[in-house]
Design an enzyme around this catalytic site. Structure first.
Site, PDB file in Angstrom:
ATOM      1  N   ASP A  10       0.878  -1.174   0.000  1.00 43.79           N
ATOM      2  CA  ASP A  10       0.000   0.000   0.000  1.00 43.79           C
ATOM      3  C   ASP A  10       0.919   1.229   0.000  1.00 43.79           C
ATOM      4  OD1 ASP A  10      -2.379   1.600   0.283  1.00 43.79           O
ATOM      5  OD2 ASP A  10      -1.943   1.826   2.408  1.00 43.79           O
ATOM      6  N   SER A  11       0.315   2.389  -0.158  1.00 48.02           N
ATOM      7  CA  SER A  11       1.102   3.617  -0.069  1.00 48.02           C
ATOM      8  C   SER A  11       1.641   3.833   1.342  1.00 48.02           C
ATOM      9  CB  SER A  11       0.224   4.809  -0.440  1.00 48.02           C
ATOM     10  OG  SER A  11      -0.882   4.865   0.446  1.00 48.02           O
ATOM     11  N   CYS A  73      -4.481  -1.615  -1.747  1.00 48.15           N
ATOM     12  CA  CYS A  73      -4.665  -0.190  -2.011  1.00 48.15           C
ATOM     13  C   CYS A  73      -5.655  -0.049  -3.158  1.00 48.15           C
ATOM     14  CB  CYS A  73      -3.317   0.415  -2.390  1.00 48.15           C
ATOM     15  SG  CYS A  73      -3.409   2.115  -2.961  1.00 48.15           S
ATOM     16  N   GLU A 151      -1.542   8.037   8.726  1.00 49.31           N
ATOM     17  CA  GLU A 151      -0.108   7.717   8.705  1.00 49.31           C
ATOM     18  C   GLU A 151       0.577   8.205   9.981  1.00 49.31           C
ATOM     19  OE1 GLU A 151       1.890   6.061   6.392  1.00 49.31           O
ATOM     20  OE2 GLU A 151      -0.018   5.479   5.540  1.00 49.31           O
ATOM     21  N   CYS A 183     -10.963   3.221   0.577  1.00 47.18           N
ATOM     22  CA  CYS A 183      -9.535   3.507   0.776  1.00 47.18           C
ATOM     23  C   CYS A 183      -9.135   2.667   1.987  1.00 47.18           C
ATOM     24  CB  CYS A 183      -9.316   4.994   1.061  1.00 47.18           C
ATOM     25  SG  CYS A 183      -7.631   5.364   1.622  1.00 47.18           S
ATOM     26  N   HIS A 185      -6.963   2.980   4.152  1.00 35.80           N
ATOM     27  CA  HIS A 185      -6.652   3.717   5.387  1.00 35.80           C
ATOM     28  C   HIS A 185      -7.922   3.913   6.245  1.00 35.80           C
ATOM     29  CE1 HIS A 185      -2.873   4.690   3.399  1.00 35.80           C
ATOM     30  NE2 HIS A 185      -2.444   5.282   4.499  1.00 35.80           N
TER      31      HIS A 185
HETATM   32  N1  DGL Z   1      -4.766   3.280   1.028  1.00 33.32           N
HETATM   33  C1  DGL Z   1      -4.876   3.636  -0.321  1.00 33.32           C
HETATM   34  C2  DGL Z   1      -6.163   3.294  -0.988  1.00 33.32           C
HETATM   35  O1  DGL Z   1      -6.784   2.319  -0.611  1.00 33.32           O
HETATM   36  C3  DGL Z   1      -4.257   4.938  -0.774  1.00 33.32           C
HETATM   37  C4  DGL Z   1      -4.240   6.094   0.135  1.00 33.32           C
HETATM   38  C5  DGL Z   1      -3.348   7.188  -0.392  1.00 33.32           C
HETATM   39  O2  DGL Z   1      -2.142   7.002  -0.359  1.00 33.32           O
HETATM   40  O3  DGL Z   1      -3.858   8.216  -0.882  1.00 33.32           O
HETATM   41  O4  DGL Z   1      -6.566   3.929  -1.922  1.00 33.32           O
END
Ligand code: DGL
Length: 266
Positions: A10-11, A73, A151, A183, A185
């Site tokens: 993931d990011s 992600c 984060e 997302c 996150h």
């Molecule tokens: N967690 C990621 C997603 O599911 C990306 C979040 C990000 O880095 O903008 O899209």
């Protein structure tokens, strides 16, 4: 049987919300997790940039002899999964908003996908909506600012509450009764989301669906593991910060955390 690890990325820390679900369903699997914290957030990146980042991460994971990849992600999946499947010769499982589920559970026929801006404006999401949500209104909400705060690990902050209110409260007035967290996150913010809109909306994330899909793919390819090995965690950002976030989000435990240098030209 195959006891090689699964590569997952993931990011940043968001993909850990997917990893914890896969670990529950497949306790014998081992994982190599990459958090691309040098380049977080992915939500504002172009398709070309996302292709480059995911290619570099998958090349690294293949060099570590993973047997399959989970893209934990949504942003990377909706922009790059077709490109990556053509480029790399191993099973690749993606994470996308659970469109079918929210279309099935809505009674008001009004739903929403809460994701990064890049996911919200992707043609892939439009395709998912056309395929699974015919006759249903789907509000595409591209949130900004939340990934960075997750984060930081401070998931109970006033700042997060304010951002959530801005994006989610208008959906109540529109009678939305089912929302997909698009997302990875965002599942870490589930409690706050529930406090805000849980009385009128069902909130669904993709972790369960991705873990079930991973199991099917491993079975179909005859590569399920039968012996748990060690898990490894890498970040392209700050190692100590990532180790701290891991403890905060997944529970305190001794883990192997290393720094990874990605060679990408954005
Ligand atoms: N967690 C990621 C997603 O599911 C990306 C979040 C990000 O880095 O903008 O899209």
């Amino acid at each position: 049987m195959n006891n090689q690890p699964i590569g997952i990325y993931d990011s940043g820390v968001g993909g850990l919300s997917v990893l914890r679900e896969i670990k529950k369903l497949l306790p014998k699997e081992s994982f190599i997790y990459v958090a691309d914290q040098k380049y977080v957030p992915y939500g504002g990146k172009t398709t070309k940039e996302l292709h480059k980042l995911s290619s570099a991460i998958i090349s690294f994971l293949i060099s570590k002899e993973v047997k399959a990849i989970v893209i934990a992600c949504n942003t990377s999946t909706v922009h790059s999964i077709s490109y990556l499947r053509k480029k790399f010769n191993l099973p690749i499982i993606g994470t996308v908003p659970v469109m079918k589920t929210i279309a099935n559970i809505t009674k008001t026929k009004k739903t929403a996908v809460f994701s990064t801006p890049a996911t919200a404006k992707s043609p892939y999401l439009t395709k998912l909506i056309n395929k699974f949500a015919k006759g249903i209104t789907v509000y595409k909400i591209g949130g900004t600012g939340l990934e960075e705060l997750v984060e930081e690990g401070n998931i109970r902050s006033v700042k997060i509450k304010k951002i959530l209110e801005k994006f989610l409260l208008p959906l109540k007035a529109k009678q939305v009764d089912a929302i997909a967290l698009g997302c990875t996150h965002y599942p870490f913010l589930r409690n706050q989301v529930e406090e805000l809109v849980g009385d009128t909306m069902q909130i669904v994330d993709s972790g369960g669906a991705v873990s079930r899909r991973t199991r099917v793919i491993l079975i179909n390819n005859k590569i399920l593991a039968n012996k748990k090995g060690k898990d490894y965690y890498y970040t392209t950002g700050d190692r100590a910060k990532f180790a701290k976030a891991l403890n905060n989000l997944l529970g305190k435990k001794k883990r192997s955390v290393d720094h990874l240098i990605l060679k990408v030209n954005l």
